[in-house]
Scaffold this motif. Structure first.
Motif, PDB file in Angstrom:
ATOM      1  N   ILE A 123       1.173  -1.258 -12.069  1.00  0.00           N
ATOM      2  CA  ILE A 123       0.868  -1.847 -10.901  1.00  0.00           C
ATOM      3  C   ILE A 123       0.142  -0.763  -9.706  1.00  0.00           C
ATOM      4  O   ILE A 123       0.327  -1.065  -8.477  1.00  0.00           O
ATOM      5  N   THR A 124       0.536   0.528 -10.032  1.00  0.00           N
ATOM      6  CA  THR A 124      -0.129   1.856  -9.084  1.00  0.00           C
ATOM      7  C   THR A 124      -1.372   1.589  -8.599  1.00  0.00           C
ATOM      8  O   THR A 124      -1.956   1.365 -10.318  1.00  0.00           O
ATOM      9  N   SER A 125      -1.677   2.503  -7.837  1.00  0.00           N
ATOM     10  CA  SER A 125      -3.100   2.162  -7.620  1.00  0.00           C
ATOM     11  C   SER A 125      -3.731   3.973  -8.051  1.00  0.00           C
ATOM     12  O   SER A 125      -4.645   4.336  -8.276  1.00  0.00           O
ATOM     13  N   SER A 126      -3.006   4.201  -8.456  1.00  0.00           N
ATOM     14  CA  SER A 126      -3.317   5.631  -9.055  1.00  0.00           C
ATOM     15  C   SER A 126      -2.562   6.621 -10.267  1.00  0.00           C
ATOM     16  O   SER A 126      -2.058   7.410 -10.289  1.00  0.00           O
ATOM     17  N   THR A 127      -3.241   5.924 -11.257  1.00  0.00           N
ATOM     18  CA  THR A 127      -3.434   6.555 -12.234  1.00  0.00           C
ATOM     19  C   THR A 127      -3.034   7.755 -12.663  1.00  0.00           C
ATOM     20  O   THR A 127      -2.487   7.773 -13.664  1.00  0.00           O
ATOM     21  N   ASP A 144       2.345   3.778  -4.567  1.00  0.00           N
ATOM     22  CA  ASP A 144       2.330   5.239  -4.619  1.00  0.00           C
ATOM     23  C   ASP A 144       3.006   6.374  -3.859  1.00  0.00           C
ATOM     24  O   ASP A 144       3.857   6.874  -4.108  1.00  0.00           O
ATOM     25  N   SER A 182       0.754  -1.583   0.000  1.00  0.00           N
ATOM     26  CA  SER A 182       0.303  -0.070   0.044  1.00  0.00           C
ATOM     27  C   SER A 182       0.885   1.810  -0.086  1.00  0.00           C
ATOM     28  O   SER A 182      -0.073   2.001   0.229  1.00  0.00           O
ATOM     29  N   SER A 216       3.833   2.242 -13.609  1.00  0.00           N
ATOM     30  CA  SER A 216       2.152   2.209 -14.439  1.00  0.00           C
ATOM     31  C   SER A 216       1.808   0.528 -14.408  1.00  0.00           C
ATOM     32  O   SER A 216       0.238   0.706 -14.800  1.00  0.00           O
ATOM     33  N   GLN A 269      -2.468   9.874 -10.198  1.00  0.00           N
ATOM     34  CA  GLN A 269      -0.940  10.091  -9.900  1.00  0.00           C
ATOM     35  C   GLN A 269       0.378  10.262 -10.973  1.00  0.00           C
ATOM     36  O   GLN A 269       0.932  11.315 -10.947  1.00  0.00           O
TER      37      GLN A 269
END
Length: 137
Positions: free
Chosen positions: A97-101, A62, A59, A95, A103
């Protein structure tokens, strides 16, 4: 400089999905400094190391990457082909695996495309499809 690398490698547990460091943000703050070092080989090794540990950040992914992304963008224009390739590989991995594309895209725009340094902006634009292929599909 080698102390950071040994410390990070010692903190990795290959059998675990987690990175065992009590303060990941402090670790990535150190990575940020290393990614600005004059030694291009050290920057390249650090970039590879960050790429290796991305899946283990959980978690904190990011937040940790927000520390180093500006340096990763500028390293694409460092003039060293291996560092450039590893930087692109790192962003591409992130890119995926991010949960905040959003950002990530903002960082690519602000730190890359809109960079005051025209060389950095040019390299990011030229490599945009390599940086975020799964976002562009």
């Amino acid at each position: 400089k080698q102390w950071y690398q040994r410390r990070v490698r010692a903190g990795l547990v290959r059998d675990s999905a987690k990175l065992h460091f009590s303060n990941k943000l402090s670790l990535f703050s150190s990575f940020k400094r290393i990614l600005q070092d004059d030694d291009l080989l050290l920057r390249t090794k650090c970039t590879k190391l960050v790429c290796d540990i991305l899946p283990k950040l959980g978690s904190d992914l990011d937040t940790c990457m927000s520390f180093v992304m500006p340096n990763i963008m500028s390293n694409m224009a460092a003039g060293n082909l291996v560092l450039k390739r590893e930087s692109i590989k790192l962003v591409r991995c992130f890119s995926g695996i991010t949960s905040s594309t959003n950002q990530l895209v903002r960082c690519i725009i602000w730190e890359g495309i809109d960079n005051k340094d025209a060389t950095i902006a040019k390299e990011v634009i030229l490599n945009l499809t390599k940086l975020i292929p799964n976002i562009l599909q």
